[in-house]
Design a protein around this motif. Structure first.
Motif, mmCIF file in Angstrom:
data_model
loop_
_atom_site.group_PDB
_atom_site.id
_atom_site.type_symbol
_atom_site.label_atom_id
_atom_site.label_comp_id
_atom_site.label_asym_id
_atom_site.label_seq_id
_atom_site.Cartn_x
_atom_site.Cartn_y
_atom_site.Cartn_z
ATOM 1 N N VAL A 39 0.800 -1.230 0.000
ATOM 2 C CA VAL A 39 0.000 0.000 0.000
ATOM 3 C C VAL A 39 0.832 1.279 0.000
ATOM 4 O O VAL A 39 0.308 2.354 -0.240
ATOM 5 N N CYS A 40 2.122 1.152 0.230
ATOM 6 C CA CYS A 40 2.999 2.320 0.255
ATOM 7 C C CYS A 40 3.380 2.692 -1.173
ATOM 8 O O CYS A 40 3.739 1.838 -1.977
ATOM 9 N N GLN A 41 3.291 3.978 -1.492
ATOM 10 C CA GLN A 41 3.656 4.446 -2.826
ATOM 11 C C GLN A 41 4.627 5.610 -2.726
ATOM 12 O O GLN A 41 4.566 6.402 -1.787
ATOM 13 N N VAL A 42 5.507 5.698 -3.715
ATOM 14 C CA VAL A 42 6.432 6.825 -3.778
ATOM 15 C C VAL A 42 5.658 8.037 -4.283
ATOM 16 O O VAL A 42 5.024 7.979 -5.328
ATOM 17 N N GLY A 43 5.683 9.106 -3.514
ATOM 18 C CA GLY A 43 5.047 10.349 -3.938
ATOM 19 C C GLY A 43 5.986 11.144 -4.827
ATOM 20 O O GLY A 43 5.675 11.454 -5.962
ATOM 21 N N LYS A 44 7.159 11.449 -4.293
ATOM 22 C CA LYS A 44 8.176 12.145 -5.078
ATOM 23 C C LYS A 44 9.520 11.983 -4.397
ATOM 24 O O LYS A 44 9.617 11.602 -3.233
ATOM 25 N N LEU A 45 10.546 12.269 -5.151
ATOM 26 C CA LEU A 45 11.922 12.202 -4.669
ATOM 27 C C LEU A 45 12.581 13.503 -5.074
ATOM 28 O O LEU A 45 12.784 13.764 -6.257
ATOM 29 N N GLU A 46 12.869 14.353 -4.086
ATOM 30 C CA GLU A 46 13.505 15.633 -4.392
ATOM 31 C C GLU A 46 14.356 16.085 -3.225
ATOM 32 O O GLU A 46 14.023 15.830 -2.064
ATOM 33 N N ASN A 47 15.459 16.735 -3.546
ATOM 34 C CA ASN A 47 16.374 17.287 -2.538
ATOM 35 C C ASN A 47 16.761 16.249 -1.485
ATOM 36 O O ASN A 47 16.745 16.528 -0.301
ATOM 37 N N GLN A 48 17.076 15.055 -1.911
ATOM 38 C CA GLN A 48 17.501 13.955 -1.045
ATOM 39 C C GLN A 48 16.438 13.563 -0.014
ATOM 40 O O GLN A 48 16.744 12.998 1.011
ATOM 41 N N CYS A 49 15.187 13.896 -0.306
ATOM 42 C CA CYS A 49 14.066 13.515 0.555
ATOM 43 C C CYS A 49 13.087 12.667 -0.251
ATOM 44 O O CYS A 49 12.624 13.082 -1.310
ATOM 45 N N LEU A 50 12.796 11.491 0.269
ATOM 46 C CA LEU A 50 11.836 10.593 -0.365
ATOM 47 C C LEU A 50 10.495 10.767 0.322
ATOM 48 O O LEU A 50 10.391 10.596 1.541
ATOM 49 N N HIS A 51 9.484 11.136 -0.451
ATOM 50 C CA HIS A 51 8.131 11.314 0.084
ATOM 51 C C HIS A 51 7.337 10.042 -0.217
ATOM 52 O O HIS A 51 7.133 9.696 -1.381
ATOM 53 N N LEU A 52 6.894 9.362 0.837
ATOM 54 C CA LEU A 52 6.096 8.153 0.689
ATOM 55 C C LEU A 52 4.661 8.455 1.072
ATOM 56 O O LEU A 52 4.397 9.227 1.994
ATOM 57 N N VAL A 53 3.724 7.829 0.363
ATOM 58 C CA VAL A 53 2.297 8.066 0.578
ATOM 59 C C VAL A 53 1.647 6.748 0.974
ATOM 60 O O VAL A 53 1.900 5.714 0.352
#
Length: 135
Positions: free
Chosen positions: A31-45
Motif C-alpha cells: 500500500v505504500c507508494q512513492v510520492g516524489k523524490l527531491e532534494n535527497q528527501c523521499l516522500h512516501l504516501v
C-alpha cells in the motif's frame, strides 16, 4: 526532449518503489507508494494514519537500506492520502526490459518452425516469428 526526462523520472520512481516495497513487510509494501523524490528527501504516501505511524517507525531502516543500495537520501517523509488502494489491491508488475531478437535467433526459430509438427508449439513459434518480423 522533455518526454525523455519524464520517462527517466518515471523509471526512477518505479525503481525506488520496488526497492521500498522489498524492504517493507508485504502488507505495508503493497500500500505504500512513492510520492516524489527531491532534494535527497523521499516522500512516501500511505492510505491511513495507522500505516503512516508504522512507516515513520520504519523510516530510519528504510533510509539506511536504500542508502546501502546506492540511493542518495537524507530523509523520508510520510503522508496520508485517503484515496490510495487498500491492502489486498494488486501491485503493479515491474517493467520488463524486452530485447528484440537478432537475425541469428530469428533464423534459428525459422529452422525450428520448419521441423515442427502442427500443434500448439508450432503455432507459438509462428506467432513469435510474425511478431518479431513486423517489429
Amino acid at each position: 526532449m522533455r518526454g525523455a526526462g519524464v520517462l527517466a523520472t518515471a523509471r526512477k520512481h518505479l525503481q525506488i518503489q520496488y526497492a521500498v516495497a522489498a524492504i517493507l513487510p508485504a502488507p505495508l509494501g503493497a500500500v505504500c507508494q512513492v510520492g516524489k523524490l527531491e532534494n535527497q528527501c523521499l516522500h512516501l504516501v500511505v492510505p491511513s494514519a495507522a500505516h503512516a505511524a508504522k512507516m515513520r517507525q520504519l523510516a530510519p531502516r528504510i533510509a539506511r537500506t536504500l542508502a546501502d543500495q546506492g540511493w542518495n537520501l537524507n530523509e523520508i517523509a510520510v503522508k496520508v492520502q485517503a484515496g490510495l488502494p487498500k491492502p489486498g489491491a494488486r501491485q503493479p508488475r515491474p517493467p520488463t526490459e524486452a530485447q528484440p531478437l537478432g537475425d541469428t535467433a530469428l533464423g534459428a526459430f525459422e529452422t525450428l518452425q520448419g521441423n515442427l509438427r502442427p500443434g500448439p508449439l508450432a503455432d507459438a513459434v509462428a506467432k513469435l516469428l510474425k511478431h518479431h518480423k513486423s517489429s
